[in-house]
Write a protein that holds these residues in place. Structure first.
Motif, PDB file in Angstrom:
ATOM      1  N   VAL A  63       1.354  11.492   8.753  1.00  0.00           N
ATOM      2  CA  VAL A  63       0.806  11.736   7.413  1.00  0.00           C
ATOM      3  C   VAL A  63      -0.663  11.322   7.409  1.00  0.00           C
ATOM      4  O   VAL A  63      -1.130  10.617   8.297  1.00  0.00           O
ATOM      5  CB  VAL A  63       1.563  10.941   6.313  1.00  0.00           C
ATOM      6  N   THR A  67      -2.236  10.356   1.948  1.00  0.00           N
ATOM      7  CA  THR A  67      -0.810  10.264   1.623  1.00  0.00           C
ATOM      8  C   THR A  67      -0.375   8.809   1.547  1.00  0.00           C
ATOM      9  O   THR A  67       0.345   8.408   0.623  1.00  0.00           O
ATOM     10  CB  THR A  67       0.026  11.022   2.668  1.00  0.00           C
ATOM     11  N   LEU A  68      -0.831   8.000   2.498  1.00  0.00           N
ATOM     12  CA  LEU A  68      -0.492   6.572   2.464  1.00  0.00           C
ATOM     13  C   LEU A  68      -1.038   5.913   1.199  1.00  0.00           C
ATOM     14  O   LEU A  68      -0.367   5.072   0.594  1.00  0.00           O
ATOM     15  CB  LEU A  68      -1.027   5.868   3.707  1.00  0.00           C
ATOM     16  N   ARG A  70      -1.547   7.426  -1.680  1.00  0.00           N
ATOM     17  CA  ARG A  70      -0.717   7.897  -2.795  1.00  0.00           C
ATOM     18  C   ARG A  70       0.623   7.160  -2.806  1.00  0.00           C
ATOM     19  O   ARG A  70       1.121   6.760  -3.856  1.00  0.00           O
ATOM     20  CB  ARG A  70      -0.499   9.411  -2.707  1.00  0.00           C
ATOM     21  N   TRP A  71       1.217   6.948  -1.625  1.00  0.00           N
ATOM     22  CA  TRP A  71       2.470   6.212  -1.540  1.00  0.00           C
ATOM     23  C   TRP A  71       2.312   4.789  -2.056  1.00  0.00           C
ATOM     24  O   TRP A  71       3.207   4.245  -2.680  1.00  0.00           O
ATOM     25  CB  TRP A  71       2.977   6.195  -0.104  1.00  0.00           C
ATOM     26  N   ASN A  72       1.140   4.201  -1.795  1.00  0.00           N
ATOM     27  CA  ASN A  72       0.854   2.861  -2.316  1.00  0.00           C
ATOM     28  C   ASN A  72       0.836   2.879  -3.840  1.00  0.00           C
ATOM     29  O   ASN A  72       1.458   2.038  -4.491  1.00  0.00           O
ATOM     30  CB  ASN A  72      -0.479   2.354  -1.761  1.00  0.00           C
ATOM     31  N   ASP A  74       2.276   4.968  -5.790  1.00  0.00           N
ATOM     32  CA  ASP A  74       3.618   5.273  -6.292  1.00  0.00           C
ATOM     33  C   ASP A  74       4.616   4.148  -6.027  1.00  0.00           C
ATOM     34  O   ASP A  74       5.750   4.193  -6.505  1.00  0.00           O
ATOM     35  CB  ASP A  74       4.146   6.561  -5.647  1.00  0.00           C
ATOM     36  N   TYR A  76       5.867   3.477  -3.083  1.00  0.00           N
ATOM     37  CA  TYR A  76       6.778   3.916  -2.024  1.00  0.00           C
ATOM     38  C   TYR A  76       6.586   3.121  -0.738  1.00  0.00           C
ATOM     39  O   TYR A  76       7.561   2.742  -0.096  1.00  0.00           O
ATOM     40  CB  TYR A  76       6.545   5.413  -1.783  1.00  0.00           C
ATOM     41  N   LEU A  77       5.341   2.885  -0.363  1.00  0.00           N
ATOM     42  CA  LEU A  77       5.024   2.114   0.843  1.00  0.00           C
ATOM     43  C   LEU A  77       3.815   1.237   0.520  1.00  0.00           C
ATOM     44  O   LEU A  77       2.699   1.732   0.399  1.00  0.00           O
ATOM     45  CB  LEU A  77       4.734   3.038   2.023  1.00  0.00           C
ATOM     46  N   TYR A  88       0.731  -2.429   7.370  1.00  0.00           N
ATOM     47  CA  TYR A  88       2.027  -2.167   6.762  1.00  0.00           C
ATOM     48  C   TYR A  88       3.079  -2.944   7.538  1.00  0.00           C
ATOM     49  O   TYR A  88       2.944  -3.148   8.743  1.00  0.00           O
ATOM     50  CB  TYR A  88       2.357  -0.673   6.793  1.00  0.00           C
ATOM     51  N   ASP A  92       9.235  -1.925   6.658  1.00  0.00           N
ATOM     52  CA  ASP A  92       9.041  -0.912   5.619  1.00  0.00           C
ATOM     53  C   ASP A  92       8.901   0.475   6.241  1.00  0.00           C
ATOM     54  O   ASP A  92       9.420   1.467   5.721  1.00  0.00           O
ATOM     55  CB  ASP A  92       7.816  -1.227   4.764  1.00  0.00           C
ATOM     56  N   ILE A  96      11.483   4.123   6.058  1.00  0.00           N
ATOM     57  CA  ILE A  96      11.053   5.474   5.680  1.00  0.00           C
ATOM     58  C   ILE A  96      11.528   6.504   6.707  1.00  0.00           C
ATOM     59  O   ILE A  96      11.869   7.619   6.366  1.00  0.00           O
ATOM     60  CB  ILE A  96       9.516   5.523   5.538  1.00  0.00           C
TER      61      ILE A  96
END
Length: 97
Positions: A63, A67-68, A70-72, A74, A76-77, A88, A92, A96
């Motif tokens: 990714v 994307t990372l 955005r995941w933060n 949200d 998610y990660l 990271y 975790d 995924i």
């Protein structure tokens, strides 16, 4: 009576405090020691997890950095930031996959 107890008990009224320099030093010293202890506990917990750099995570998961990010946002990660570097937790990342 401790100054913090006075402030908690009369939080609705304005108050004027005259505090000695030594009292301020003691309050700051206590606060700093508590913060250092919390950081040490946090670091010891994260030492149980291997930390993986952002670039390696992006390559591993195939990714982009966007994307990372955005995941933060949200939740998610979630990354761990140390200074300007982003890491990271390996656990975790494994969840995924």
């Amino acid at each position: 009576m401790d100054i913090r107890e006075i402030m908690r008990s009369n939080s609705s009224s304005q108050q004027l405090f005259i505090v000695s320099a030594q009292d301020l030093i003691d309050i700051i010293d206590t606060s700093v020691k508590k913060t250092i202890q919390e950081l040490e506990e946090s670091v010891s917990k994260s030492n149980n997890d291997n930390l993986v750099p952002l670039k390696e995570v992006a390559e591993t998961l195939n990714v982009s950095r966007c994307t990372l990010n955005r995941w933060n946002k949200d939740g998610y990660l979630i990354p761990i930031k140390i200074g300007r570097k982003v890491f990271y937790r390996q656990n975790d990342i494994n969840e995924i996959r």
